[in-house]
Write a protein that holds these residues in place. Structure first.
Motif, mmCIF file in Angstrom:
data_model
loop_
_atom_site.group_PDB
_atom_site.id
_atom_site.type_symbol
_atom_site.label_atom_id
_atom_site.label_comp_id
_atom_site.label_asym_id
_atom_site.label_seq_id
_atom_site.Cartn_x
_atom_site.Cartn_y
_atom_site.Cartn_z
ATOM 1 N N LYS A 282 7.046 -36.302 -87.495
ATOM 2 C CA LYS A 282 6.962 -34.956 -88.062
ATOM 3 C C LYS A 282 7.452 -33.944 -87.030
ATOM 4 N N GLU A 283 8.333 -33.054 -87.513
ATOM 5 C CA GLU A 283 8.812 -31.954 -86.687
ATOM 6 C C GLU A 283 8.672 -30.680 -87.510
ATOM 7 N N ASP A 284 7.963 -29.727 -86.996
ATOM 8 C CA ASP A 284 7.725 -28.460 -87.696
ATOM 9 C C ASP A 284 7.128 -28.674 -89.086
ATOM 10 N N GLY A 285 6.222 -29.635 -89.215
ATOM 11 C CA GLY A 285 5.529 -29.862 -90.471
ATOM 12 C C GLY A 285 6.253 -30.721 -91.497
ATOM 13 N N ARG A 286 7.468 -31.175 -91.192
ATOM 14 C CA ARG A 286 8.181 -32.034 -92.148
ATOM 15 C C ARG A 286 8.625 -33.310 -91.444
ATOM 16 N N LYS A 287 8.669 -34.393 -92.217
ATOM 17 C CA LYS A 287 9.079 -35.686 -91.664
ATOM 18 C C LYS A 287 10.589 -35.724 -91.495
ATOM 19 N N ILE A 288 11.028 -36.317 -90.385
ATOM 20 C CA ILE A 288 12.449 -36.554 -90.158
ATOM 21 C C ILE A 288 12.639 -38.005 -89.722
ATOM 22 N N LYS A 289 13.874 -38.444 -89.831
ATOM 23 C CA LYS A 289 14.238 -39.812 -89.451
ATOM 24 C C LYS A 289 15.232 -39.720 -88.294
ATOM 25 N N LEU A 290 14.907 -40.375 -87.180
ATOM 26 C CA LEU A 290 15.781 -40.400 -86.014
ATOM 27 C C LEU A 290 16.278 -41.818 -85.790
ATOM 28 N N LEU A 291 17.552 -41.975 -85.508
ATOM 29 C CA LEU A 291 18.113 -43.256 -85.106
ATOM 30 C C LEU A 291 18.387 -43.163 -83.611
ATOM 31 N N LEU A 292 17.787 -44.086 -82.822
ATOM 32 C CA LEU A 292 17.824 -43.999 -81.366
ATOM 33 C C LEU A 292 18.143 -45.348 -80.740
ATOM 34 N N ASP A 293 18.815 -45.328 -79.589
ATOM 35 C CA ASP A 293 19.013 -46.515 -78.749
ATOM 36 C C ASP A 293 17.976 -46.447 -77.630
ATOM 37 N N LEU A 294 16.813 -47.033 -77.859
ATOM 38 C CA LEU A 294 15.721 -46.951 -76.888
ATOM 39 C C LEU A 294 15.756 -48.127 -75.924
ATOM 40 N N THR A 295 15.444 -47.864 -74.667
ATOM 41 C CA THR A 295 15.391 -48.924 -73.663
ATOM 42 C C THR A 295 14.054 -49.656 -73.764
#
Length: 188
Positions: free
Chosen positions: A139-152
């Protein structure tokens, strides 16, 4: 609670035809300037505009991403042309719903084709086929978002330590951390 800071930089893979496009832009800019000198000055304007367009394209075609995980806060910066930095997100991980590999069942309902929930998507991956990417629902600023990330592995392990019920590893990472945990227990 421990203080920690993990910084990871991801470079986006260049698109296949971007090098050819740059060369064509430079070639036409030179041709128009020469035509402006030889034939008519009106061609020079097109040449200078094409040169300016080349520099703008050069800046915005090169993208790097910097993930900073510091004390349960994840910030994502976008770096354009290796010069200009813009902070895209500052996220509190307590608002995270799930982080898992893109194929994992816990994020299946958020898939583009076939998922039941549609969220605004932000892609901060390298587009490298050899690097597995993760989907984070937060959640960012009260709304859900989807992030695609290359995490280590280090960043994933730290997130898993802080939020064990919300973070899922790829299969090879799960085995790695199970083995590391077993060795750590044997050492005690």
């Amino acid at each position: 609670m421990y203080d920690y800071k993990i910084v990871e930089q991801v470079s986006r893979k260049k698109k296949s035809m971007s090098g050819v496009l740059r060369k064509v832009m430079i070639l036409f800019a030179v041709i128009f300037v020469i035509m402006g000198i030889a034939i008519s000055q009106s061609f020079m304007l097109a040449g200078f505009l094409l040169a300016a367009l080349y520099f703008v394209f050069d800046i915005f075609s090169q993208k790097d991403y910097e993930y900073t995980l510091e004390n349960d806060t994840l910030s994502i910066d976008v770096i354009y042309g290796k010069k200009y930095r813009k902070t895209a997100h500052v996220l509190e991980l307590k608002n995270m719903e799930v982080t898992a590999p893109h194929w994992h069942e816990s994020v299946a309902k958020y898939k583009k084709n076939g998922g039941t929930e549609q969220l605004k998507k932000f892609d901060y991956t390298s587009y490298d086929d050899n690097i597995p990417y993760y989907t984070m629902i937060i959640k960012e600023d009260g709304r859900k978002i989807k992030l695609l990330l290359d995490l280590t592995e280090e960043m994933l392990h730290t997130m898993k330590t802080q939020h064990p019920e919300k973070v899922y590893f790829a299969y090879r990472l799960s085995i790695y951390f199970l083995m590391a945990d077993s060795l750590h227990r044997l050492e005690r």
